[in-house]
Design a protein around this motif. Structure first.
Motif, short mmCIF file in Angstrom:
data_model
loop_
_atom_site.label_atom_id
_atom_site.label_comp_id
_atom_site.label_asym_id
_atom_site.label_seq_id
_atom_site.Cartn_x
_atom_site.Cartn_y
_atom_site.Cartn_z
N VAL A 42 -28.52 -23.30 2.49
CA VAL A 42 -27.08 -23.17 2.30
C VAL A 42 -26.81 -22.16 1.19
O VAL A 42 -27.67 -21.89 0.36
N VAL A 43 -25.60 -21.63 1.16
CA VAL A 43 -25.22 -20.64 0.16
C VAL A 43 -25.22 -21.27 -1.23
O VAL A 43 -24.73 -22.38 -1.43
N ASN A 48 -27.13 -19.83 -10.97
CA ASN A 48 -28.49 -19.36 -10.71
C ASN A 48 -28.61 -18.60 -9.39
O ASN A 48 -29.72 -18.26 -8.97
N ALA A 49 -27.49 -18.34 -8.72
CA ALA A 49 -27.51 -17.67 -7.41
C ALA A 49 -28.17 -16.30 -7.52
O ALA A 49 -27.94 -15.55 -8.48
N THR A 111 -24.31 -10.80 -0.63
CA THR A 111 -23.04 -11.48 -0.36
C THR A 111 -22.08 -11.44 -1.54
O THR A 111 -20.94 -11.90 -1.44
N PHE A 112 -22.54 -10.90 -2.68
CA PHE A 112 -21.68 -10.78 -3.86
C PHE A 112 -22.18 -9.64 -4.72
O PHE A 112 -23.16 -8.96 -4.37
N ARG A 113 -21.53 -9.36 -5.83
CA ARG A 113 -22.02 -8.37 -6.79
C ARG A 113 -21.98 -8.96 -8.19
O ARG A 113 -21.18 -9.85 -8.49
N GLU A 114 -22.83 -8.43 -9.03
CA GLU A 114 -22.92 -8.92 -10.40
C GLU A 114 -21.70 -8.47 -11.20
O GLU A 114 -21.09 -7.44 -10.91
N GLY A 115 -21.35 -9.25 -12.23
CA GLY A 115 -20.14 -8.99 -12.99
C GLY A 115 -20.27 -7.96 -14.08
O GLY A 115 -19.30 -7.67 -14.78
N SER A 116 -21.46 -7.37 -14.26
CA SER A 116 -21.61 -6.36 -15.31
C SER A 116 -20.87 -5.09 -14.93
O SER A 116 -20.63 -4.81 -13.75
N ARG A 238 -16.09 -21.05 -13.77
CA ARG A 238 -16.83 -21.11 -12.51
C ARG A 238 -17.74 -19.90 -12.42
O ARG A 238 -17.36 -18.81 -12.88
N PRO A 239 -18.91 -20.06 -11.82
CA PRO A 239 -19.85 -18.94 -11.76
C PRO A 239 -19.36 -17.75 -10.93
O PRO A 239 -19.87 -16.66 -11.08
N PHE A 240 -18.39 -18.01 -10.02
CA PHE A 240 -17.93 -16.93 -9.15
C PHE A 240 -16.41 -16.78 -9.24
O PHE A 240 -15.68 -17.76 -9.43
#
Length: 592
Positions: A42-43, A48-49, A111-116, A238-240
């Protein structure tokens, strides 16, 4: 090879997902990801994703080919070795070969990108190219079909395709050239509903800026207040986060799937949507409710929702939307996986999912018209004429306080209650829509023989907009009373019928702010299945129902035995729904 060309080539390879190409076509060292990890199914939404993790599902299909091929595959002879398939990029490997896949550094589509800041500057989505030893459709470059290989250990790679846009090319220089590796991806025929990975940002956990100081200062109250604010901020972290780019052409979609509906259909549908869309816009309702996802995506403009399940699943999502008070409220489409699916029928989505291609469903969701659906409040109070001890044999509240389809009491609710209790006791016996309907038929016949609802009319009082319907109910000896919001009822029947011959009533609508009150005898209930209808009693805005004994009732298919009570029905609000258009001018062409 010049150094700058080598760097650009490696950069293109890593962005494209074809890291394994580098190991095959160059002498450069292979990057590894370290030791093998626990297989993810699962996603991962935690802090830690890791981007590019595969979503592994067990597969038994004999035609699926091991992605590593004969050269790197660890299983040379055992044909019965267990295999895994990634739901997001559709590669198949032996379970024992997954660690080998990590060694050649082949990642799934991001499926996502890092926040830096370095990652936030890159707004482009690039292709995620995947080798295929079997490919349907035609080459995007030359227009010719792909030669099919049916051996599990086939050596030949016939195609390279993108798991985002689904474009496929022959695996030869004339069709697929190196510069295509780093080209931006359009996200394919369904780009309007896909949530790009560039919108989904993984954010770092904020550091508490108010550190303890050894030196005492006079402004301790400010520090205490600031620390409290910092703690509150940390608790809400939240992490995302979702940072959408607004576009009038986009209708981003959230998909909620209830795998428990419709036997095993839900699980298959869930996996297919992960292939067509970003897996971070597809949610399994058996793992977690819809609230977290709706809160996360609440600021996405033109958002649409697809509820895959029964009418109860749709009602659940509408209730959460009420709770969150999203403005504007995103419209909800329906993929019917339940047993009755009356709301889905009303909105032209059909009486049950019959393996229609998911590509077509996404087109219908995108093109569907937005319509309103009345929703009704149910307020229950104990009947004051009965002491508390005389009401112990029934519940003192209904299963739901809001209904979208219907609220009923009597014979039909008793049958539904028997079905519900039997399914709770033996869930394994109710794993298909056909079996469920057969049980309903048997329970209805049994209740008919017992005549358990024959005295219903003697124990109820119904007042609609100040008009007392009780004398008529007692005169006609109804055994079932339905308060209907939508035209469909009881798996597709139309109990209100066509009131053209009666000037007292209007045709039924699901958006007019009126509820239809219908009475049934056993004969008229039986006639429903052959086009009959019940006795039309009223079209009203408010209802007061008083009961004088414990009576079976149901709210949108959720049954109970309600103790003597006073039930008040009133209009709550209107929800936005997606009604399926009858026709579509064009359909996208995809390499399925």
């Amino acid at each position: 090879m010049p150094l700058f060309f080598y760097c650009n080539f490696r950069k293109a390879i890593s962005r494209s997902g074809l890291q394994h190409l580098a190991s095959m076509h160059t002498a450069f060292p292979v990057m590894t990801n370290g030791p093998a990890k626990e297989l993810r199914t699962v996603v991962d939404w935690s802090e830690n994703a890791v981007n590019g993790e595969h979503l592994w599902l067990e597969t038994n299909a004999s035609g699926d080919l091991c992605y590593l091929g004969e050269e790197n595959c660890l299983v040379k002879i055992a044909k019965s070795a267990s295999r895994r398939k990634c739901a997001a990029c559709k590669i198949v490997v032996h379970t024992v070969c997954i660690e080998q896949l990590e060694k050649i550094n082949f990642r799934c589509k991001p499926t996502f990108r890092e926040g830096s800041s370095r990652f936030l500057r890159d707004n482009l989505v690039r292709h995620h190219w995947v080798h295929r030893r079997r490919q349907e459709g035609k080459c995007k470059q030359c227009g010719k079909g792909f030669q099919q290989k049916f051996s599990f250990h086939s050596k030949e790679i016939v195609a390279i395709s993108c798991s985002w846009c689904k474009q496929a090319f022959h695996n030869k220089v004339a069709c697929f050239m190196l510069h295509q590796i780093e080209e931006p991806c359009s996200l394919g025929a369904h780009a309007a509903v896909v949530i790009p990975p560039t919108w989904v940002i993984k954010v770092k956990k904020p550091q508490n800026s108010f550190k303890c100081s050894n030196r005492r200062k006079k402004r301790t109250s400010f520090k205490r207040k600031a620390s409290k604010k910092g703690a509150e901020k940390e608790s809400k972290w939240r992490p995302f986060a979702i940072k959408p780019i607004s576009s009038p052409l986009m209708k981003p979609l959230l998909v909620f799937v209830n795998p428990k509906s419709g036997g095993n259909q839900g699980t298959k549908v869930l996996q297919t949507f992960m292939w067509y869309l970003n897996p971070r816009q597809v949610f399994d309702l058996s793992k977690e409710g819809p609230k977290e996802a709706l809160e996360l995506y609440r600021k996405v403009p033109n958002l649409r929702i697809l509820a895959c399940g029964g009418d109860g699943t749709v009602g659940w999502i509408l209730s959460v939307l009420d709770e969150l008070q999203l403005s504007p409220q995103p419209p909800v489409a329906v993929l019917p996986l339940g047993t009755g699916n009356d709301l889905a029928r009303t909105l032209n989505w059909g009486g049950g999912y019959t393996d229609e291609p998911v590509s077509k469903i996404l087109c219908h969701v995108e093109d569907g018209n937005i319509v309103q659906l009345d929703r009704w409040n149910l307020r229950v109070e104990r009947n004051p004429e009965f002491p508390q001890e005389e009401s112990e044999d029934g519940s003192h509240r209904l299963p739901l306080s809001v209904f979208n389809n219907y609220f009923s009491l009597g014979f039909d609710a008793h049958v539904t209650l028997e079905f519900h209790e039997s399914r709770e006791a033996n869930p394994e016996k109710f794993n298909s829509r056909f079996r469920n309907k057969m049980f309903y038929a048997g329970a209805a016949f049994s209740d008919f023989l017992q005549r358990s609802s024959r005295d219903l009319a003697k124990h109820v009082k119904v007042v609609c907009d100040g008009s007392d319907l009780t004398p008529k109910i007692q005169e006609l000896k109804f055994q079932c009373i339905v308060f209907l919001n939508i035209p469909r009822y009881c798996a597709g029947t139309m109990p209100w019928g066509n009131p053209g011959e009666h000037r007292d009533f209007e045709p039924q609508r699901h958006d007019d702010g009126y509820i239809e009150v219908i009475g049934f005898t056993m004969a008229s209930l039986a006639a429903l299945q052959v086009g009959g209808h019940g006795e039309r009693l009223h079209q009203c805005r408010e209802v007061t129902l008083t009961t004088y004994k414990t009576i079976p009732m149901q709210v949108d298919g959720e049954p109970c035995r309600l103790a003597p009570s006073v039930v008040r029905i009133s209009l709550r609000n209107q929800a936005n729904m997606v009604q399926k258009s009858k026709r579509r001018t064009s359909m996208p062409l995809l390499n399925e």
